[in-house]
Design an enzyme around this catalytic site. Structure first.
Site, PDB file in Angstrom:
ATOM      1  N   ASN A 150       0.992  -1.057  -0.099  1.00 43.26           N
ATOM      2  CA  ASN A 150       0.106  -0.457  -0.057  1.00 43.26           C
ATOM      3  C   ASN A 150       1.240   1.233  -0.064  1.00 43.26           C
ATOM      4  OD1 ASN A 150       0.326  -0.501   2.608  1.00 43.26           O
ATOM      5  ND2 ASN A 150      -0.868   0.575   2.907  1.00 43.26           N
ATOM      6  N   GLU A 248       3.895  -5.438  12.609  1.00 46.21           N
ATOM      7  CA  GLU A 248       3.015  -3.879  12.125  1.00 46.21           C
ATOM      8  C   GLU A 248       1.575  -4.416  11.520  1.00 46.21           C
ATOM      9  OE1 GLU A 248       2.883  -1.344  13.972  1.00 46.21           O
ATOM     10  OE2 GLU A 248       5.231  -1.683  14.105  1.00 46.21           O
ATOM     11  N   CYS A 282      -3.530   1.798   6.607  1.00 43.26           N
ATOM     12  CA  CYS A 282      -3.235   0.600   7.696  1.00 43.26           C
ATOM     13  C   CYS A 282      -4.287   1.902   8.380  1.00 43.26           C
ATOM     14  CB  CYS A 282      -2.207   0.172   8.585  1.00 43.26           C
ATOM     15  SG  CYS A 282      -0.729   0.771   8.305  1.00 43.26           S
ATOM     16  N   GLU A 461       7.670   0.614  15.640  1.00 39.53           N
ATOM     17  CA  GLU A 461       9.112   2.052  14.541  1.00 39.53           C
ATOM     18  C   GLU A 461       9.046   3.248  15.078  1.00 39.53           C
ATOM     19  OE1 GLU A 461       7.071   0.150  10.601  1.00 39.53           O
ATOM     20  OE2 GLU A 461       9.010  -1.483  10.822  1.00 39.53           O
TER      21      GLU A 461
HETATM   22  P1  NAD Z   1       0.501  -9.177   3.365  1.00 41.78           P
HETATM   23  O1  NAD Z   1       0.682  -9.493   4.527  1.00 41.78           O
HETATM   24  O2  NAD Z   1      -0.425  -9.789   2.110  1.00 41.78           O
HETATM   25  O3  NAD Z   1       1.942  -8.846   3.037  1.00 41.78           O
HETATM   26  C1  NAD Z   1       2.663  -8.226   3.131  1.00 41.78           C
HETATM   27  C2  NAD Z   1       3.839  -9.045   3.343  1.00 41.78           C
HETATM   28  O4  NAD Z   1       4.311  -9.982   3.565  1.00 41.78           O
HETATM   29  C3  NAD Z   1       4.669  -8.844   0.916  1.00 41.78           C
HETATM   30  O5  NAD Z   1       5.265  -8.372   1.070  1.00 41.78           O
HETATM   31  C4  NAD Z   1       3.925 -10.536   1.601  1.00 41.78           C
HETATM   32  O6  NAD Z   1       4.488 -11.253   0.055  1.00 41.78           O
HETATM   33  C5  NAD Z   1       4.901 -10.901   2.124  1.00 41.78           C
HETATM   34  N1  NAD Z   1       4.110 -12.177   3.042  1.00 41.78           N
HETATM   35  C6  NAD Z   1       3.341 -12.700   2.346  1.00 41.78           C
HETATM   36  N2  NAD Z   1       3.252 -14.028   3.039  1.00 41.78           N
HETATM   37  C7  NAD Z   1       4.290 -14.119   3.602  1.00 41.78           C
HETATM   38  C8  NAD Z   1       4.891 -15.178   4.644  1.00 41.78           C
HETATM   39  N3  NAD Z   1       3.906 -16.330   4.593  1.00 41.78           N
HETATM   40  N4  NAD Z   1       5.726 -15.040   4.751  1.00 41.78           N
HETATM   41  C9  NAD Z   1       6.683 -14.245   4.487  1.00 41.78           C
HETATM   42  N5  NAD Z   1       6.399 -13.565   3.831  1.00 41.78           N
HETATM   43  C10 NAD Z   1       5.560 -13.213   3.497  1.00 41.78           C
HETATM   44  O7  NAD Z   1      -0.165  -8.278   3.122  1.00 41.78           O
HETATM   45  P2  NAD Z   1      -0.165  -6.598   2.075  1.00 41.78           P
HETATM   46  O8  NAD Z   1      -1.704  -7.630   1.825  1.00 41.78           O
HETATM   47  O9  NAD Z   1       0.979  -7.107   1.342  1.00 41.78           O
HETATM   48  O10 NAD Z   1      -0.510  -5.757   3.401  1.00 41.78           O
HETATM   49  C11 NAD Z   1      -1.754  -5.427   3.476  1.00 41.78           C
HETATM   50  C12 NAD Z   1      -2.013  -5.950   4.897  1.00 41.78           C
HETATM   51  O11 NAD Z   1      -1.135  -4.470   5.659  1.00 41.78           O
HETATM   52  C13 NAD Z   1      -2.654  -4.731   4.971  1.00 41.78           C
HETATM   53  O12 NAD Z   1      -3.949  -5.760   6.070  1.00 41.78           O
HETATM   54  C14 NAD Z   1      -2.167  -3.568   6.516  1.00 41.78           C
HETATM   55  O13 NAD Z   1      -3.613  -3.372   7.652  1.00 41.78           O
HETATM   56  C15 NAD Z   1      -1.885  -3.634   6.513  1.00 41.78           C
HETATM   57  N6  NAD Z   1      -0.196  -2.825   6.764  1.00 41.78           N
HETATM   58  C16 NAD Z   1      -0.466  -2.040   8.098  1.00 41.78           C
HETATM   59  C17 NAD Z   1       0.792  -1.248   8.332  1.00 41.78           C
HETATM   60  C18 NAD Z   1       1.008  -1.037   9.831  1.00 41.78           C
HETATM   61  O14 NAD Z   1       1.795  -0.234   9.575  1.00 41.78           O
HETATM   62  N7  NAD Z   1       0.084  -1.779  11.395  1.00 41.78           N
HETATM   63  C19 NAD Z   1       0.768  -0.840   7.231  1.00 41.78           C
HETATM   64  C20 NAD Z   1       0.516  -0.603   5.765  1.00 41.78           C
HETATM   65  C21 NAD Z   1      -0.274  -1.811   5.365  1.00 41.78           C
END
Ligand code: NAD
Length: 480
Positions: A150, A248, A282, A461
């Site tokens: 995102n 996060e 998020c 963070e």
């Molecule tokens: P996601 O969890 O699908 O993927 C995030 C990252 O993790 C990607 O690089 C993905 O390839 C990797 N990943 C996926 N499965 C994995 C595994 N089994 N092992 C290791 N890495 C893996 O999330 P997304 O769809 O890319 O992002 C959206 C989510 O992120 C939403 O839930 C949002 O709230 C959250 N988010 C949180 C914050 C925060 O600061 N709290 C900030 C931005 C986004």
């Protein structure tokens, strides 16, 4: 179609398997590049390069590292517009946002941590009874940084900058959906004089490349931002090797609006906190809690203001909402609108896929969506939707507002709108969230800790927290 490469030991390399995955431009729905479908062998090569580079990098001074990371910021700044175009193309977000928020913040992250490291000193405790104690901080070694789609470079740099300035070497992985800015960061690092192997960027799927990083025995820590479910999987995968973890995760943030607020400022900001980046932040407020006495006025004005938002080609300067990240995600968000209807909610505005003309006719657009009439505990009000969808919930008392705000498994952020600062502070103390904004939203002093409670994450963070995370403490006690 352009082939994106991994960045290992300061060089662009193809994936070991020779396999690639398509990368799509959400605004057009077409594949424009392909990204390595990396596997354990690629991760092993990156870890090997990182371990080798760490021998020298961990012996550089904070001043040396600060100079190089500052140069990364400078190089990125000189290519701001170009990187903003890449980011907008990968994510579907308005170019205006990538130019004004995403890339400037990535630059700020590198600058902030290169300055912070210069003031990050050992602590000492002296006493006649317990001698002279020095608490020193040492880099961990090779660390993994995994970021979501995102805010791609914004969040990737938020992790790698503190990791690098503290003397670690990094194996990073951006989202497979948005690989391009991280790919191009390699060029910038080389130009800035970052030694080969200090930052390695592995591209590919989470379940394959990502899990090879999180379970790798030589990787000492994982800094992860992404979904809560993925956070759970990563916790399990990292636990056997006792890695440090910073997670996060998702959110379902409440905006608590009292009748005594500055209505116009609240309204303009609530439009932003609901629909910026297509609601794919998020920190967006997805549950809007409104004091009953102004509920009707709020609904009318909020719907009117939402109608004015332009959904359009991300390249056009007056576009407010671009495309959603993928067709799959668009379907998921539209599925939540159906769920809201089934749960008895009323769609006050939006709720539909939007068909644009010309270049964007196959893009993944949807209208900003306002839902009302749902109980706080229903699925629509409990699950993270992560799109341009908000739910309006009236409340009568301060007590009720806090109850509803906290009736969630998430605890990332909250926004409180009132002109009574005593009340605002009282509520801020009671709401379970790691980040609380009073009469504002998305203001971030990078020195302050950032992160969530409950299912929104573990650890913080930002500022000193990030420097602490990427270092190991050692207490050295001496008598005389
Ligand atoms: P996601 O969890 O699908 O993927 C995030 C990252 O993790 C990607 O690089 C993905 O390839 C990797 N990943 C996926 N499965 C994995 C595994 N089994 N092992 C290791 N890495 C893996 O999330 P997304 O769809 O890319 O992002 C959206 C989510 O992120 C939403 O839930 C949002 O709230 C959250 N988010 C949180 C914050 C925060 O600061 N709290 C900030 C931005 C986004």
């Amino acid at each position: 179609m352009e082939r994106i490469a991994n960045f290992i030991n300061g060089e662009y390399v193809s994936p070991n398997s020779g396999k690639y995955i398509d990368v799509f431009e959400p605004a057009t729905g077409s594949a424009y590049a392909s990204v390595p479908n990396s596997n354990l062998e690629d991760v092993n090569a990156a870890v090997k390069a990182a371990e080798k580079a760490w021998k020298n990098w961990s012996n550089t001074t904070p001043e040396d590292r600060s100079i190089i990371v500052h140069r990364i910021a400078g190089e990125l700044e000189s290519r701001l517009d170009e990187f903003a175009e890449y980011e907008s193309r990968d994510t579907g977000k308005p170019l205006s946002q990538a130019v004004s928020v995403d890339i400037p913040r990535a630059i700020a992250n590198f600058r902030f941590f290169s300055d912070s490291i210069l003031n990050y000193k050992d602590e000492t405790f002296d006493s006649t009874e317990y001698g002279h104690n020095t608490v020193s901080r040492q880099p961990l070694g090779v660390v993994g940084c995994i970021s979501p789609w995102n805010l791609p470079l914004y969040l990737f740099s938020w992790k790698i900058a503190p990791a690098l300035v503290t003397g670690n070497c990094v194996v990073g992985k951006p989202s497979e959906l948005t690989p391009y800015t991280a790919f191009k960061l390699g060029e910038i690092c080389n130009k800035a004089g970052l030694p080969g192997g200090v930052l390695n960027i592995i591209q590919g799927l989470g379940m394959k490349a990502g899990s090879a990083i999180t379970s790798h025995p030589k990787i000492k820590a994982i800094s992860f931002t992404g979904g809560t479910k993925t956070g759970e999987i990563i916790s399990k995968s990292a636990a056997p090797s006792f890695k440090k973890l910073s997670l996060e995760l998702g959110g379902k943030n409440p905006n608590v609006i009292f009748a005594d607020c500055d209505f116009e400022t609240m309204l303009a900001t609530t439009i932003r906190s609901s629909f910026s980046n297509q609601g794919e932040i998020c920190l967006c407020g997805s549950r809007i809690l409104i004091e009953q006495t102004i509920y009707d006025t709020f609904v009318q004005e909020f719907v009117n203001r939402t109608k004015e938002l332009k959904i359009g080609d991300p390249k056009e300067g007056d576009t407010n909402l671009g495309a959603l990240i993928s067709n799959e995600h668009l379907e998921k968000v539209l599925g939540y609108v159906d769920l809201a209807r089934n749960e008895g909610g009323k769609i006050l505005y939006g709720g539909e896929k939007v068909q644009l003309n010309g270049r964007c006719s196959e893009g993944w657009f949807m209208s900003p969506t306002i839902i009302a009439g749902l109980a706080p505990g229903c699925r629509t009000n409990q699950e993270e939707i992560f799109g341009p969808v908000v739910s309006l919930i009236p409340f009568d008392t301060e007590y009720e507002a806090v109850e509803i705000a906290n009736a969630s498994k998430y605890g990332l952020s909250a926004t409180i709108w009132t002109s009574d600062i005593t009340k605002a502070n009282r509520i801020a103390e009671q709401i379970d969230a790691g980040v609380i904004w009073i009469n504002c939203w998305m203001i971030r002093d990078l020195r302050t800790p950032f992160g969530g409670m409950k299912n929104s994450g573990v650890g913080r963070e930002g500022g000193k927290e990030a420097l602490d995370f990427f270092t190991e403490q050692k207490n050295i006690c001496r008598i005389q």
